[in-house]
Write a protein that holds these residues in place. Sequence first.
Motif, PDB file in Angstrom:
ATOM      1  N   GLN A  92       0.576  -1.154   0.122  1.00 44.40           N
ATOM      2  CA  GLN A  92       0.006   0.077   0.058  1.00 44.40           C
ATOM      3  C   GLN A  92       0.818   1.307  -0.070  1.00 44.40           C
ATOM      4  O   GLN A  92       0.702   2.160  -0.552  1.00 44.40           O
ATOM      5  CB  GLN A  92      -0.889  -0.009   1.132  1.00 44.40           C
ATOM      6  N   ARG A  93       1.916   1.326   0.855  1.00 45.02           N
ATOM      7  CA  ARG A  93       3.004   2.344   0.725  1.00 45.02           C
ATOM      8  C   ARG A  93       3.522   2.522  -0.566  1.00 45.02           C
ATOM      9  O   ARG A  93       3.531   3.697  -1.144  1.00 45.02           O
ATOM     10  CB  ARG A  93       4.099   2.209   1.680  1.00 45.02           C
ATOM     11  N   LEU A  94       4.051   1.552  -1.144  1.00 44.60           N
ATOM     12  CA  LEU A  94       4.670   1.789  -2.342  1.00 44.60           C
ATOM     13  C   LEU A  94       3.820   2.241  -3.294  1.00 44.60           C
ATOM     14  O   LEU A  94       3.954   3.078  -4.179  1.00 44.60           O
ATOM     15  CB  LEU A  94       4.893   0.158  -2.954  1.00 44.60           C
ATOM     16  N   LEU A  95       2.175   1.519  -3.344  1.00 40.58           N
ATOM     17  CA  LEU A  95       1.339   2.263  -4.595  1.00 40.58           C
ATOM     18  C   LEU A  95       0.963   3.764  -4.075  1.00 40.58           C
ATOM     19  O   LEU A  95       1.112   4.416  -5.139  1.00 40.58           O
ATOM     20  CB  LEU A  95      -0.151   1.350  -4.297  1.00 40.58           C
ATOM     21  N   THR A  96       0.978   3.979  -2.805  1.00 43.09           N
ATOM     22  CA  THR A  96       0.386   5.498  -2.774  1.00 43.09           C
ATOM     23  C   THR A  96       1.446   6.511  -3.075  1.00 43.09           C
ATOM     24  O   THR A  96       1.403   7.334  -3.576  1.00 43.09           O
ATOM     25  CB  THR A  96      -0.122   5.521  -1.262  1.00 43.09           C
ATOM     26  N   LEU A 127      -6.876  -7.801  -3.439  1.00 43.38           N
ATOM     27  CA  LEU A 127      -5.586  -7.373  -2.438  1.00 43.38           C
ATOM     28  C   LEU A 127      -5.828  -6.408  -1.176  1.00 43.38           C
ATOM     29  O   LEU A 127      -4.905  -6.174  -0.501  1.00 43.38           O
ATOM     30  CB  LEU A 127      -4.497  -6.918  -3.242  1.00 43.38           C
ATOM     31  N   GLY A 128      -7.071  -5.725  -1.138  1.00 40.04           N
ATOM     32  CA  GLY A 128      -7.108  -4.776  -0.170  1.00 40.04           C
ATOM     33  C   GLY A 128      -6.600  -3.423  -0.554  1.00 40.04           C
ATOM     34  O   GLY A 128      -6.656  -2.885   0.567  1.00 40.04           O
ATOM     35  N   LEU A 129      -5.972  -3.112  -1.490  1.00 42.77           N
ATOM     36  CA  LEU A 129      -5.027  -1.938  -1.683  1.00 42.77           C
ATOM     37  C   LEU A 129      -6.180  -0.959  -2.368  1.00 42.77           C
ATOM     38  O   LEU A 129      -6.950  -1.189  -3.115  1.00 42.77           O
ATOM     39  CB  LEU A 129      -4.182  -2.358  -2.847  1.00 42.77           C
ATOM     40  N   ILE A 130      -5.823   0.210  -1.852  1.00 48.22           N
ATOM     41  CA  ILE A 130      -6.585   1.475  -2.441  1.00 48.22           C
ATOM     42  C   ILE A 130      -5.847   2.262  -3.490  1.00 48.22           C
ATOM     43  O   ILE A 130      -4.851   2.656  -2.889  1.00 48.22           O
ATOM     44  CB  ILE A 130      -7.064   2.280  -1.227  1.00 48.22           C
ATOM     45  N   ALA A 131      -6.326   2.386  -4.538  1.00 46.90           N
ATOM     46  CA  ALA A 131      -5.596   3.068  -5.723  1.00 46.90           C
ATOM     47  C   ALA A 131      -5.671   4.851  -5.379  1.00 46.90           C
ATOM     48  O   ALA A 131      -6.672   5.220  -4.669  1.00 46.90           O
ATOM     49  CB  ALA A 131      -6.095   2.509  -6.808  1.00 46.90           C
ATOM     50  N   GLY A 132      -4.733   5.240  -6.042  1.00 46.49           N
ATOM     51  CA  GLY A 132      -4.766   6.649  -5.874  1.00 46.49           C
ATOM     52  C   GLY A 132      -4.104   7.217  -4.768  1.00 46.49           C
ATOM     53  O   GLY A 132      -3.807   6.857  -3.790  1.00 46.49           O
ATOM     54  N   GLY A 138      -5.277   6.800  -1.023  1.00 49.53           N
ATOM     55  CA  GLY A 138      -4.931   5.786  -0.567  1.00 49.53           C
ATOM     56  C   GLY A 138      -4.054   5.806   0.863  1.00 49.53           C
ATOM     57  O   GLY A 138      -4.379   5.231   1.942  1.00 49.53           O
ATOM     58  N   LYS A 139      -3.437   6.845   0.949  1.00 51.69           N
ATOM     59  CA  LYS A 139      -2.629   7.533   1.874  1.00 51.69           C
ATOM     60  C   LYS A 139      -3.591   7.494   3.345  1.00 51.69           C
ATOM     61  O   LYS A 139      -3.065   7.099   4.461  1.00 51.69           O
ATOM     62  CB  LYS A 139      -1.775   8.367   1.724  1.00 51.69           C
ATOM     63  N   PHE A 140      -4.617   8.180   3.077  1.00 51.31           N
ATOM     64  CA  PHE A 140      -5.691   8.614   4.202  1.00 51.31           C
ATOM     65  C   PHE A 140      -6.636   7.431   4.466  1.00 51.31           C
ATOM     66  O   PHE A 140      -6.853   6.808   5.403  1.00 51.31           O
ATOM     67  CB  PHE A 140      -6.205   9.976   3.946  1.00 51.31           C
ATOM     68  N   LEU A 141      -7.254   6.726   3.555  1.00 51.22           N
ATOM     69  CA  LEU A 141      -8.184   5.745   3.409  1.00 51.22           C
ATOM     70  C   LEU A 141      -7.748   4.545   4.017  1.00 51.22           C
ATOM     71  O   LEU A 141      -8.402   3.948   4.758  1.00 51.22           O
ATOM     72  CB  LEU A 141      -8.880   5.529   2.207  1.00 51.22           C
ATOM     73  N   ALA A 142      -6.373   4.239   3.658  1.00 49.04           N
ATOM     74  CA  ALA A 142      -5.854   2.823   4.147  1.00 49.04           C
ATOM     75  C   ALA A 142      -5.655   3.033   5.548  1.00 49.04           C
ATOM     76  O   ALA A 142      -5.794   1.813   6.423  1.00 49.04           O
ATOM     77  CB  ALA A 142      -4.642   2.855   3.527  1.00 49.04           C
TER      78      ALA A 142
END
Length: 418
Positions: free
Chosen positions: A280-284, A403-408, A411-415
Amino acid sequence: MGTFLANKALTLISAVLLARLLGTEGYGKYAFAIAILNLITIPAQMGVPRLSMREIARSCARSEWALLRGFRRRALQMSLISTIVGAVVIGGGIFVFSDGLEAFDAMTFAAALFLLPLFVGLALASSFLRGLRKVVHGNWPNNVLQPALFVVFLFAMAQGLSAPSAVLLNALSNAAALGVTIWLLVKYWPRETSAVEPEYRTSDWAKSLLPFSLLAGARLITQKSDIIMLGAMTSAASVGIYNIAIQAAALVAIPLSASNAVLAPNIARLHALGDMRGLQRLLTNTTMVVSGLSLIGCIILVGLGQWLLQLFFGNDFIGAYGAMAVLAVGQVINASAGSIGQFLSMTGHEKDTVKVIGGSAILNIVLNAILIPPYGILGAAIATSASLATWNIALSILLYRRLGLIAGPVGKFLAKRA
């Protein structure tokens, strides 16, 4: 990364030269012929290059030299047969039914057919080298040497350049790149294969080709259907102007493309470790950087677009501004979701990616058919950006479900709340 950026710069330089030397109509004929040729490469390659990377890497890792020799022979045979069939059947069929294609030029397309075996051969040889873990050697002849030679040839043959001769210069630069790639392949090919009899698993290889072909085909259709349909419904000049809009808007996509090129190993490593927070950190984090850079590029293009088009491409191409602006906004939307396709593919959900890209390709075709007749190049741009946005929304939903990952960037806040 350096190879990628060099390729983008050289591709843009060649587009500037072609636009300046050929004008709107000549450049449109050139772009239309190349777009059709790219579609023919789908059945001509049959997914063999992508399959080759996997099978060659696997055989080398297991020291299965007999199987490696057998795969090389089968891959060459399949590529040769499919290239001949593609050139004769599909290429011949296009000549027969070309009356309804407004931007079609017989001489330009005939010259483009010389590129087909070069495209297929270069893709195959490059994939062999990448499968041998010679990634740099597998990339630079195609991505740097070929466009660099093309630029040199365009400068050298500037006087009296026509669309067919431009295609032949493209073929000449591809032939040189293919020659270098084959030389590198011979140099690095495992010597152990010469001492064994080839082993074949033809049925297994054939079964694996379908998903690779579908993915490559869907991506290419999504990228080229607007040019093909625009050329069929309007004029060569419109295709030329629209292709410049695509080339300019592609600058906004550079940060995302660069991100995709380097993220794959990190995604696979974090997923193998079960580190979902790390994913999630990598994506965000990458999405925030990529979307920010893309937004800056879009603002520059929209704000200075007409002046830049006149400066680099000439007055005849100022009409590309509206389509360019729409495509640039579409690329910002694409970047704002991040490398979600890579995250799904590198975590074992590539079938989801294939389905979404296939659906996007169909949507793109439908929207082009509806919007091009009344709006021309602006309609093509709207269709492409709309299908791109739909593609990203669908992949973002699948990414969360799988995967439970939040795009965009959000995602930093919603995760944190999830």
